[in-house]
Design a protein around this motif. Structure first.
Motif, PDB file in Angstrom:
ATOM      1  N   MET A   1      41.509  46.131  29.558  1.00  0.00           N
ATOM      2  CA  MET A   1      40.308  46.295  30.365  1.00  0.00           C
ATOM      3  C   MET A   1      40.497  45.644  31.734  1.00  0.00           C
ATOM      4  N   ARG A   2      40.117  46.359  32.771  1.00  0.00           N
ATOM      5  CA  ARG A   2      40.262  45.824  34.126  1.00  0.00           C
ATOM      6  C   ARG A   2      39.211  44.748  34.397  1.00  0.00           C
ATOM      7  N   PRO A   3      39.608  43.660  35.065  1.00  0.00           N
ATOM      8  CA  PRO A   3      38.592  42.673  35.456  1.00  0.00           C
ATOM      9  C   PRO A   3      37.628  43.278  36.469  1.00  0.00           C
ATOM     10  N   GLU A   4      36.407  42.765  36.492  1.00  0.00           N
ATOM     11  CA  GLU A   4      35.375  43.244  37.397  1.00  0.00           C
ATOM     12  C   GLU A   4      34.931  42.095  38.301  1.00  0.00           C
ATOM     13  N   LEU A   5      34.921  42.349  39.608  1.00  0.00           N
ATOM     14  CA  LEU A   5      34.449  41.357  40.561  1.00  0.00           C
ATOM     15  C   LEU A   5      33.091  41.794  41.087  1.00  0.00           C
ATOM     16  N   TYR A   6      32.096  40.931  40.920  1.00  0.00           N
ATOM     17  CA  TYR A   6      30.747  41.200  41.402  1.00  0.00           C
ATOM     18  C   TYR A   6      30.554  40.532  42.762  1.00  0.00           C
ATOM     19  N   GLY A   7      30.074  41.327  43.734  1.00  0.00           N
ATOM     20  CA  GLY A   7      29.848  40.761  45.049  1.00  0.00           C
ATOM     21  C   GLY A   7      29.475  41.816  46.059  1.00  0.00           C
ATOM     22  N   HIS A   8      29.572  41.445  47.332  1.00  0.00           N
ATOM     23  CA  HIS A   8      29.308  42.358  48.440  1.00  0.00           C
ATOM     24  C   HIS A   8      30.441  42.205  49.445  1.00  0.00           C
ATOM     25  N   PRO A   9      30.961  43.291  49.993  1.00  0.00           N
ATOM     26  CA  PRO A   9      32.137  43.214  50.864  1.00  0.00           C
ATOM     27  C   PRO A   9      31.919  42.482  52.173  1.00  0.00           C
ATOM     28  N   PHE A  10      30.656  42.235  52.567  1.00  0.00           N
ATOM     29  CA  PHE A  10      30.406  41.515  53.811  1.00  0.00           C
ATOM     30  C   PHE A  10      30.252  40.015  53.572  1.00  0.00           C
ATOM     31  N   ALA A  11      30.125  39.603  52.318  1.00  0.00           N
ATOM     32  CA  ALA A  11      29.886  38.203  51.986  1.00  0.00           C
ATOM     33  C   ALA A  11      31.168  37.385  52.118  1.00  0.00           C
ATOM     34  N   SER A  12      31.079  36.301  52.861  1.00  0.00           N
ATOM     35  CA  SER A  12      32.275  35.513  53.156  1.00  0.00           C
ATOM     36  C   SER A  12      32.916  34.921  51.905  1.00  0.00           C
ATOM     37  N   HIS A  13      32.123  34.422  50.973  1.00  0.00           N
ATOM     38  CA  HIS A  13      32.717  33.834  49.769  1.00  0.00           C
ATOM     39  C   HIS A  13      33.346  34.896  48.876  1.00  0.00           C
ATOM     40  N   VAL A  14      32.919  36.140  48.989  1.00  0.00           N
ATOM     41  CA  VAL A  14      33.534  37.215  48.213  1.00  0.00           C
ATOM     42  C   VAL A  14      34.910  37.572  48.780  1.00  0.00           C
ATOM     43  N   TRP A  15      35.076  37.370  50.077  1.00  0.00           N
ATOM     44  CA  TRP A  15      36.385  37.639  50.672  1.00  0.00           C
ATOM     45  C   TRP A  15      37.485  36.820  50.004  1.00  0.00           C
ATOM     46  N   LYS A  16      37.174  35.588  49.645  1.00  0.00           N
ATOM     47  CA  LYS A  16      38.209  34.695  49.103  1.00  0.00           C
ATOM     48  C   LYS A  16      38.883  35.285  47.860  1.00  0.00           C
ATOM     49  N   GLN A  31      32.250  45.553  41.641  1.00  0.00           N
ATOM     50  CA  GLN A  31      30.867  45.854  41.296  1.00  0.00           C
ATOM     51  C   GLN A  31      29.973  45.416  42.453  1.00  0.00           C
ATOM     52  N   MET A  32      29.425  46.398  43.164  1.00  0.00           N
ATOM     53  CA  MET A  32      28.613  46.135  44.344  1.00  0.00           C
ATOM     54  C   MET A  32      27.273  45.523  43.954  1.00  0.00           C
ATOM     55  N   VAL A  33      26.940  44.415  44.592  1.00  0.00           N
ATOM     56  CA  VAL A  33      25.655  43.759  44.346  1.00  0.00           C
ATOM     57  C   VAL A  33      24.779  43.940  45.582  1.00  0.00           C
ATOM     58  N   ASP A  34      23.824  44.841  45.480  1.00  0.00           N
ATOM     59  CA  ASP A  34      22.851  45.068  46.548  1.00  0.00           C
ATOM     60  C   ASP A  34      21.646  45.789  45.954  1.00  0.00           C
ATOM     61  N   PRO A  38      20.704  47.828  41.100  1.00  0.00           N
ATOM     62  CA  PRO A  38      19.875  46.814  40.425  1.00  0.00           C
ATOM     63  C   PRO A  38      20.505  46.252  39.158  1.00  0.00           C
ATOM     64  N   ASP A  39      21.283  47.052  38.462  1.00  0.00           N
ATOM     65  CA  ASP A  39      21.929  46.543  37.250  1.00  0.00           C
ATOM     66  C   ASP A  39      22.922  45.429  37.596  1.00  0.00           C
ATOM     67  N   ASN A  40      23.649  45.621  38.693  1.00  0.00           N
ATOM     68  CA  ASN A  40      24.601  44.593  39.113  1.00  0.00           C
ATOM     69  C   ASN A  40      23.878  43.343  39.617  1.00  0.00           C
ATOM     70  N   GLN A  41      22.724  43.538  40.274  1.00  0.00           N
ATOM     71  CA  GLN A  41      21.928  42.386  40.694  1.00  0.00           C
ATOM     72  C   GLN A  41      21.455  41.581  39.486  1.00  0.00           C
ATOM     73  N   ALA A  42      21.038  42.285  38.466  1.00  0.00           N
ATOM     74  CA  ALA A  42      20.586  41.605  37.245  1.00  0.00           C
ATOM     75  C   ALA A  42      21.743  40.874  36.572  1.00  0.00           C
ATOM     76  N   ARG A  43      22.919  41.494  36.614  1.00  0.00           N
ATOM     77  CA  ARG A  43      24.081  40.873  35.969  1.00  0.00           C
ATOM     78  C   ARG A  43      24.508  39.610  36.697  1.00  0.00           C
ATOM     79  N   PRO A  54      30.573  35.253  44.518  1.00  0.00           N
ATOM     80  CA  PRO A  54      31.148  36.185  43.549  1.00  0.00           C
ATOM     81  C   PRO A  54      31.163  35.643  42.119  1.00  0.00           C
ATOM     82  N   ALA A  55      31.392  36.587  41.212  1.00  0.00           N
ATOM     83  CA  ALA A  55      31.667  36.248  39.814  1.00  0.00           C
ATOM     84  C   ALA A  55      32.635  37.300  39.282  1.00  0.00           C
ATOM     85  N   LEU A  56      33.487  36.876  38.385  1.00  0.00           N
ATOM     86  CA  LEU A  56      34.482  37.764  37.783  1.00  0.00           C
ATOM     87  C   LEU A  56      34.200  37.880  36.296  1.00  0.00           C
ATOM     88  N   ILE A  57      34.275  39.108  35.780  1.00  0.00           N
ATOM     89  CA  ILE A  57      34.205  39.353  34.343  1.00  0.00           C
ATOM     90  C   ILE A  57      35.553  39.897  33.895  1.00  0.00           C
TER      91      ILE A  57
END
Length: 219
Positions: A1-16, A31-34, A38-43, A54-57
């Motif tokens: 299973m591929r890891p999933e990164l939750y975040g937004h591409p403009f967010a500085s901490h997600v860049w790291k 996984q885009m959070v915006d 809404p499902d990703n926002q809830a997650r 960010p968070a990684l699953i």
């Protein structure tokens, strides 16, 4: 299973972690959070104490926080050299410099940006002045530190550079690096020319209009 990164591409901490994922050649799902996901926002609200990314699953394992995600990737994903060096002395240096960029560049920059997003009757001029002063002091410190060596620590690209790239990218927009700080400016330019960093910069371009202090065309 591929890891999933939750975040937004403009967010500085997600860049790291994105930079680390690209450096290590990891196959992952973003996984885009915006508001449109809404499902990703809830997650992310479940994954993070404050709902921040960010968070990684990875399978059933959640990892929260950009530095923790980077160190997790070193352990379990990718074949490139680790972002935290194996030698404990080098690892200490890399982690220290990552903290410098997080605490003394990124945090004051975020304070200035956050103030720009407030209503006029809620702004904090003193706080912004203190943040700008902190950036200037750290610019001075980094200018001396970066006189020799291509990267921030250990003579190689590390977690310190993953932290430096977004911190310096955005801080130079809100508090320009002084012209006399040629070593720091050159280091920022090297970061932006690194393929992994250039990729995250390009992925974030569509969102620059949301930056409250302007989005310079020079980057």
């Amino acid at each position: 299973m591929r890891p999933e990164l939750y975040g937004h591409p403009f967010a500085s901490h997600v860049w790291k972690p994105l930079i680390a994922l690209y450096e290590r050649g990891v196959d992952f799902t973003f996984q885009m959070v915006d508001g449109e996901h809404p499902d990703n926002q809830a997650r992310i609200a479940e994954l993070s104490p404050t709902g921040q990314f960010p968070a990684l699953i990875d399978g059933l394992r959640p990892i929260t926080g950009s530095n923790a995600v980077i160190e997790y990737l070193d352990l379990y994903h990718g074949a490139a050299p680790p972002m935290v060096p194996k030698d404990p002395r080098d690892a200490l240096d890399a982690r220290m410099m990552a903290d410098v960029f997080d605490d003394y560049i990124h945090n004051p920059m975020q304070r200035i940006v956050g103030d720009a997003l407030r209503a006029k009757n809620e702004t904090d001029p003193r706080g912004v002045a203190d943040a700008r002063a902190a950036l200037e002091r750290t610019y001075d410190w980094l200018e001396k530190r970066l006189q020799t060596g291509e990267w921030a620590a250990c003579g190689q690209f590390t977690i310190a550079d993953c932290a430096a790239a977004p911190a310096l990218f955005y801080s130079d927009w809100v508090q320009p690096i002084p012209q006399l700080h040629s070593a720091l400016a050159a280091y920022r330019a090297r970061l932006l020319s690194r393929p992994s960093v250039a990729r995250v910069v390009d992925e974030a371009r569509p969102y620059r209009k949301f930056f409250p202090l302007g989005a310079p065309d020079r980057d």
